[in-house]
Design a protein around this motif. Structure first.
Motif, PDB file in Angstrom:
ATOM      1  N   VAL A   1      40.061  55.885  27.984  1.00 20.06           N
ATOM      2  CA  VAL A   1      40.995  55.993  29.116  1.00 20.06           C
ATOM      3  C   VAL A   1      42.003  54.853  29.083  1.00 20.06           C
ATOM      4  O   VAL A   1      43.216  55.065  29.268  1.00 20.06           O
ATOM      5  N   TYR A   2      41.520  53.641  28.839  1.00 17.31           N
ATOM      6  CA  TYR A   2      42.420  52.491  28.794  1.00 17.31           C
ATOM      7  C   TYR A   2      43.402  52.597  27.633  1.00 17.31           C
ATOM      8  O   TYR A   2      44.600  52.296  27.781  1.00 17.31           O
ATOM      9  N   GLU A   3      42.928  53.020  26.490  1.00 12.11           N
ATOM     10  CA  GLU A   3      43.813  53.160  25.324  1.00 12.11           C
ATOM     11  C   GLU A   3      44.917  54.187  25.594  1.00 12.11           C
ATOM     12  O   GLU A   3      46.087  53.972  25.252  1.00 12.11           O
ATOM     13  N   THR A   4      44.555  55.289  26.213  1.00 13.53           N
ATOM     14  CA  THR A   4      45.533  56.338  26.504  1.00 13.53           C
ATOM     15  C   THR A   4      46.601  55.832  27.459  1.00 13.53           C
ATOM     16  O   THR A   4      47.804  56.047  27.246  1.00 13.53           O
ATOM     17  N   ALA A   5      46.177  55.149  28.528  1.00 12.05           N
ATOM     18  CA  ALA A   5      47.128  54.612  29.502  1.00 12.05           C
ATOM     19  C   ALA A   5      48.002  53.535  28.873  1.00 12.05           C
ATOM     20  O   ALA A   5      49.210  53.468  29.131  1.00 12.05           O
ATOM     21  N   TRP A   6      47.416  52.707  28.051  1.00 10.53           N
ATOM     22  CA  TRP A   6      48.153  51.625  27.386  1.00 10.53           C
ATOM     23  C   TRP A   6      49.246  52.188  26.486  1.00 10.53           C
ATOM     24  O   TRP A   6      50.382  51.698  26.478  1.00 10.53           O
ATOM     25  N   ALA A   7      48.905  53.232  25.754  1.00 12.03           N
ATOM     26  CA  ALA A   7      49.866  53.831  24.821  1.00 12.03           C
ATOM     27  C   ALA A   7      51.042  54.478  25.552  1.00 12.03           C
ATOM     28  O   ALA A   7      52.151  54.524  25.018  1.00 12.03           O
ATOM     29  N   LYS A   8      50.823  54.950  26.759  1.00  9.84           N
ATOM     30  CA  LYS A   8      51.907  55.561  27.527  1.00  9.84           C
ATOM     31  C   LYS A   8      52.914  54.530  28.011  1.00  9.84           C
ATOM     32  O   LYS A   8      54.085  54.849  28.224  1.00  9.84           O
ATOM     33  N   GLY A   9      52.474  53.301  28.194  1.00  6.75           N
ATOM     34  CA  GLY A   9      53.370  52.245  28.630  1.00  6.75           C
ATOM     35  C   GLY A   9      53.686  52.310  30.108  1.00  6.75           C
ATOM     36  O   GLY A   9      53.179  53.139  30.853  1.00  6.75           O
ATOM     37  N   GLY A  10      54.569  51.395  30.543  1.00  9.62           N
ATOM     38  CA  GLY A  10      54.941  51.333  31.946  1.00  9.62           C
ATOM     39  C   GLY A  10      53.754  50.981  32.818  1.00  9.62           C
ATOM     40  O   GLY A  10      52.894  50.184  32.448  1.00  9.62           O
ATOM     41  N   PHE A  11      53.698  51.613  33.993  1.00  3.95           N
ATOM     42  CA  PHE A  11      52.651  51.305  34.958  1.00  3.95           C
ATOM     43  C   PHE A  11      51.416  52.188  34.808  1.00  3.95           C
ATOM     44  O   PHE A  11      50.537  52.172  35.679  1.00  3.95           O
ATOM     45  N   HIS A  12      51.333  52.955  33.722  1.00  4.66           N
ATOM     46  CA  HIS A  12      50.172  53.828  33.555  1.00  4.66           C
ATOM     47  C   HIS A  12      48.863  53.037  33.546  1.00  4.66           C
ATOM     48  O   HIS A  12      47.871  53.461  34.130  1.00  4.66           O
ATOM     49  N   PHE A  13      48.863  51.874  32.878  1.00  2.00           N
ATOM     50  CA  PHE A  13      47.616  51.113  32.796  1.00  2.00           C
ATOM     51  C   PHE A  13      47.263  50.491  34.141  1.00  2.00           C
ATOM     52  O   PHE A  13      46.093  50.258  34.435  1.00  2.00           O
ATOM     53  N   TRP A  14      48.269  50.209  34.965  1.00  2.00           N
ATOM     54  CA  TRP A  14      48.042  49.619  36.292  1.00  2.00           C
ATOM     55  C   TRP A  14      47.585  50.683  37.294  1.00  2.00           C
ATOM     56  O   TRP A  14      46.647  50.453  38.067  1.00  2.00           O
ATOM     57  N   ALA A  15      48.243  51.823  37.293  1.00  2.00           N
ATOM     58  CA  ALA A  15      48.047  52.790  38.372  1.00  2.00           C
ATOM     59  C   ALA A  15      47.470  54.115  37.916  1.00  2.00           C
ATOM     60  O   ALA A  15      47.344  55.023  38.735  1.00  2.00           O
ATOM     61  N   GLY A  16      47.102  54.240  36.642  1.00  2.51           N
ATOM     62  CA  GLY A  16      46.688  55.545  36.149  1.00  2.51           C
ATOM     63  C   GLY A  16      45.360  55.567  35.432  1.00  2.51           C
ATOM     64  O   GLY A  16      45.167  56.401  34.542  1.00  2.51           O
ATOM     65  N   THR A  17      44.441  54.675  35.827  1.00  2.00           N
ATOM     66  CA  THR A  17      43.118  54.726  35.186  1.00  2.00           C
ATOM     67  C   THR A  17      42.054  55.064  36.239  1.00  2.00           C
ATOM     68  O   THR A  17      42.085  56.136  36.816  1.00  2.00           O
ATOM     69  N   PHE A  18      41.144  54.147  36.533  1.00  6.23           N
ATOM     70  CA  PHE A  18      40.004  54.474  37.399  1.00  6.23           C
ATOM     71  C   PHE A  18      40.301  54.157  38.865  1.00  6.23           C
ATOM     72  O   PHE A  18      41.146  53.316  39.182  1.00  6.23           O
ATOM     73  N   ASN A  19      39.574  54.828  39.759  1.00  6.08           N
ATOM     74  CA  ASN A  19      39.906  54.740  41.177  1.00  6.08           C
ATOM     75  C   ASN A  19      39.397  53.487  41.875  1.00  6.08           C
ATOM     76  O   ASN A  19      39.688  53.287  43.065  1.00  6.08           O
ATOM     77  N   ASP A  20      38.648  52.641  41.177  1.00  2.00           N
ATOM     78  CA  ASP A  20      38.124  51.437  41.833  1.00  2.00           C
ATOM     79  C   ASP A  20      38.618  50.143  41.178  1.00  2.00           C
ATOM     80  O   ASP A  20      38.064  49.072  41.418  1.00  2.00           O
ATOM     81  N   ILE A  21      39.669  50.246  40.371  1.00  2.00           N
ATOM     82  CA  ILE A  21      40.175  49.060  39.666  1.00  2.00           C
ATOM     83  C   ILE A  21      40.615  47.976  40.658  1.00  2.00           C
ATOM     84  O   ILE A  21      40.466  46.776  40.388  1.00  2.00           O
ATOM     85  N   LEU A  22      41.169  48.370  41.798  1.00  2.71           N
ATOM     86  CA  LEU A  22      41.692  47.392  42.754  1.00  2.71           C
ATOM     87  C   LEU A  22      40.765  47.172  43.942  1.00  2.71           C
ATOM     88  O   LEU A  22      41.148  46.517  44.919  1.00  2.71           O
ATOM     89  N   THR A  23      39.532  47.697  43.850  1.00  7.13           N
ATOM     90  CA  THR A  23      38.570  47.480  44.934  1.00  7.13           C
ATOM     91  C   THR A  23      37.259  46.864  44.460  1.00  7.13           C
ATOM     92  O   THR A  23      36.536  46.256  45.256  1.00  7.13           O
ATOM     93  N   SER A  24      36.949  47.005  43.197  1.00  2.00           N
ATOM     94  CA  SER A  24      35.682  46.502  42.657  1.00  2.00           C
ATOM     95  C   SER A  24      35.946  45.387  41.653  1.00  2.00           C
ATOM     96  O   SER A  24      36.690  45.575  40.690  1.00  2.00           O
ATOM     97  N   GLU A  25      35.306  44.247  41.860  1.00  3.68           N
ATOM     98  CA  GLU A  25      35.469  43.128  40.924  1.00  3.68           C
ATOM     99  C   GLU A  25      34.981  43.507  39.529  1.00  3.68           C
ATOM    100  O   GLU A  25      35.624  43.173  38.528  1.00  3.68           O
ATOM    101  N   ALA A  26      33.866  44.189  39.467  1.00  2.38           N
ATOM    102  CA  ALA A  26      33.302  44.540  38.168  1.00  2.38           C
ATOM    103  C   ALA A  26      34.220  45.510  37.428  1.00  2.38           C
ATOM    104  O   ALA A  26      34.457  45.370  36.222  1.00  2.38           O
ATOM    105  N   ALA A  27      34.732  46.501  38.134  1.00  2.00           N
ATOM    106  CA  ALA A  27      35.662  47.440  37.506  1.00  2.00           C
ATOM    107  C   ALA A  27      36.941  46.740  37.093  1.00  2.00           C
ATOM    108  O   ALA A  27      37.470  46.975  35.996  1.00  2.00           O
TER     109      ALA A  27
END
Length: 528
Positions: free
Chosen positions: A258-284
């Protein structure tokens, strides 16, 4: 009605409200349309939202417009605003080079009275403040700055005739979005470039590319659907959606994919287009940071420099400061003419006539670039002598912290609304998207008043307090509250630390809809 500011929000409001039969006049301090894009003319200035998300959804505008790049530069964006003007005929109701210095609500006439720097006065029943979140540059209190003998400019106050970096010693103070863009440009031409970093930036690959005109024209059959998706929850982008799954609920292999796919797309995909708990869970969040760190460090030759730019341990939760987009930022630190100074390890002591002095050394410079950001969200409003019904300025109202009703209205300031301002979803929503969403909502409110013979609205005091309390809960329940950022008003000395932008566009859109559906709850109205 008077609108202040000719960026995306002000121009859309002018178009929409004029079409609804309102008499509207727009005033703009700059000499052209485009808001921040008029003033941000520093080398490398470029938008960080990809097209066609970064444009109006109006068919009459996009049908005959094509972009040259996926992430347009400043000159192309200004050309786009000229195109918008030619299609919508906006300039006939715009006064340029007209800076509003004061605005007062006259309770007796229920009218706003505005004064400008050139002595012109404006009266309006309604006032729309469209000054944006980045219109007041911020320069820290730097000892000795006035004594510097070289060329010194803030990125947002760059001279129109530009500054050459060629064969000069250049220093860039600040590593936010403008700092990253200037560094990429200066590294090509400067004899020596010194980058002064206080906090590492978690910049993401832009993945820039030229756009084919024929391909864009062919794609326009799908634009109505794309813009519909963009302007509906979760909003902001038509093609960036978080997965409905937690980062640690999948295997390591799937998460990496998932991270590789978002990274390859560029822009804000890696920030806003991966998992739903990236900005709520420290572990994620840590899994995202470690992926970013390893990708970034792989591009940096010197391990010491790599540790400063992309530390082993996260300096703050990933994504809780706005990620900048870069094309070659990390690569330039492999060049022999580029030097990185870690101001955490060796703090800045003063600016000297010859350059910059840290606790470890003095750096002789010919040019000093202040990429030190903005008095974000509130600065464009508090810099005006803006007085409500009690005679106090909005700066006085907000001295102990900002309270607004859903980021649009302030108690004590009747018939005034703010677009793309504090406590809305501003920084997490594309400019043109937010312009259309909020502009249409304002049009609905004013139509409601017209149909019901209402002359005045004002937000209730308790509604502002409730919205601030809600944002405080969001800050606590997410990772944003753990980072000192301009999202939290933490970059300006003296400001109350509070979440200034709602990082959930879908929640904001739902709240706007429910407010309107419930008769514009939180507002008090007076009949004509």
């Amino acid at each position: 009605m008077v609108i202040v500011g000719a960026g995306f929000s002000g121009l859309y409001a002018l178009h929409r409200l004029r079409g609804d039969g309102f008499t509207v006049r727009l005033v703009e301090a700059s000499s052209g349309l485009g808001g921040v894009w008029q003033n941000n003319r520093y080398p490398g200035a470029r938008v960080d939202s990809h097209v066609p998300n970064y444009e109006y959804s109006l068919p009459e505008v996009w049908k005959d417009w094509t972009w040259g790049e996926r992430f347009p530069g400043r000159d192309e964006i200004l050309a786009y605003f000229d195109h918008v003007d030619s299609v919508l005929d906006l300039s006939r109701d715009v006064d340029l080079d007209t800076r509003v210095t004061a605005a007062l609500f006259d309770a007796e006439s229920a009218c706003w009275r505005l004064s400008t720097s050139d002595g012109a006065d404006y009266d309006g029943r309604f006032l729309l403040m469209c000054t944006g979140f980045g219109s007041k540059p911020f320069t820290p209190d730097l000892a000795g700055l006035a004594d510097f003998d070289g060329i010194c400019h803030h990125t947002a106050m760059w001279p129109e005739d530009g500054v050459s970096f060629a064969e000069r010693r250049v220093g860039v103070l600040g590593t936010g979005a403008s700092g990253v863009q200037v560094v990429q440009e200066a590294a090509r031409d400067a004899d020596h470039l010194v980058v002064f970093q206080r906090t590492p930036v978690t910049a993401l690959p832009m993945v820039q590319r030229r756009l084919d005109r024929d391909a864009q024209r062919a794609a326009k059959s799908g634009y109505p659907e794309r813009f519909r998706r963009r302007n509906e929850p979760p909003g902001s982008f038509d093609d960036i959606r978080r997965l409905d799954v937690r980062a640690l609920a999948v295997s390591d292999e799937r998460r990496h994919e998932v991270y590789e796919t978002a990274w390859a797309k560029g822009g804000f995909h890696f920030w806003a287009g991966t998992f739903n708990d990236i900005l709520t869970s420290e572990a994620a969040n840590l899994t995202a940071y470690e992926f970013w760190r390893d990708k970034t460090r792989a591009r940096i030759d010197d391990p010491r420099v790599a540790e400063i730019l992309a530390p082993t341990e996260p300096p703050y939760p990933f994504g809780t400061k706005r990620p900048s987009l870069e094309q070659c930022y990390y690569d330039v630190f492999n060049q022999s003419n580029v030097e990185l100074v870690d101001l955490r390890a060796t703090p800045l002591e003063s600016i000297t006539p010859a350059g910059v002095r840290s606790t470890a050394a003095e750096f002789h410079l010919d040019v000093l670039v202040l990429a030190t950001g903005f008095d974000a969200n509130t600065g464009g409003l508090t810099s005006i002598d803006l007085r409500g019904s009690d005679g106090r300025t909005i700066a006085e109202h907000w001295a102990g912290g900002v309270d607004t009703h859903i980021g649009l209205a302030v108690h004590g300031f009747p018939n005034m609304l703010m677009l793309y301002g504090p406590q809305s979803t501003t920084a997490f929503c594309n400019g043109p998207v937010c312009a259309e969403i909020q502009g249409d909502w304002v049009a609905g409110l004013l139509d409601h008043m017209r149909r019901n013979d209402l002359s005045t609205f004002e937000s209730a005091e308790e509604s502002g307090e409730a919205w601030s309390a809600f944002l405080a809960v969001v800050a606590e329940q997410t990772l944003f509250g753990r980072t000192d950022s301009w999202y939290m008003a933490a970059n300006i000395p003296g400001k109350r630390r509070q979440l200034m932008n709602l990082p959930m566009t879908d929640t904001y859109l739902e709240r706007l809809d429910s407010c309107a559906a419930n008769g514009y709850d939180g507002f008090d109205f007076i009949a004509s």
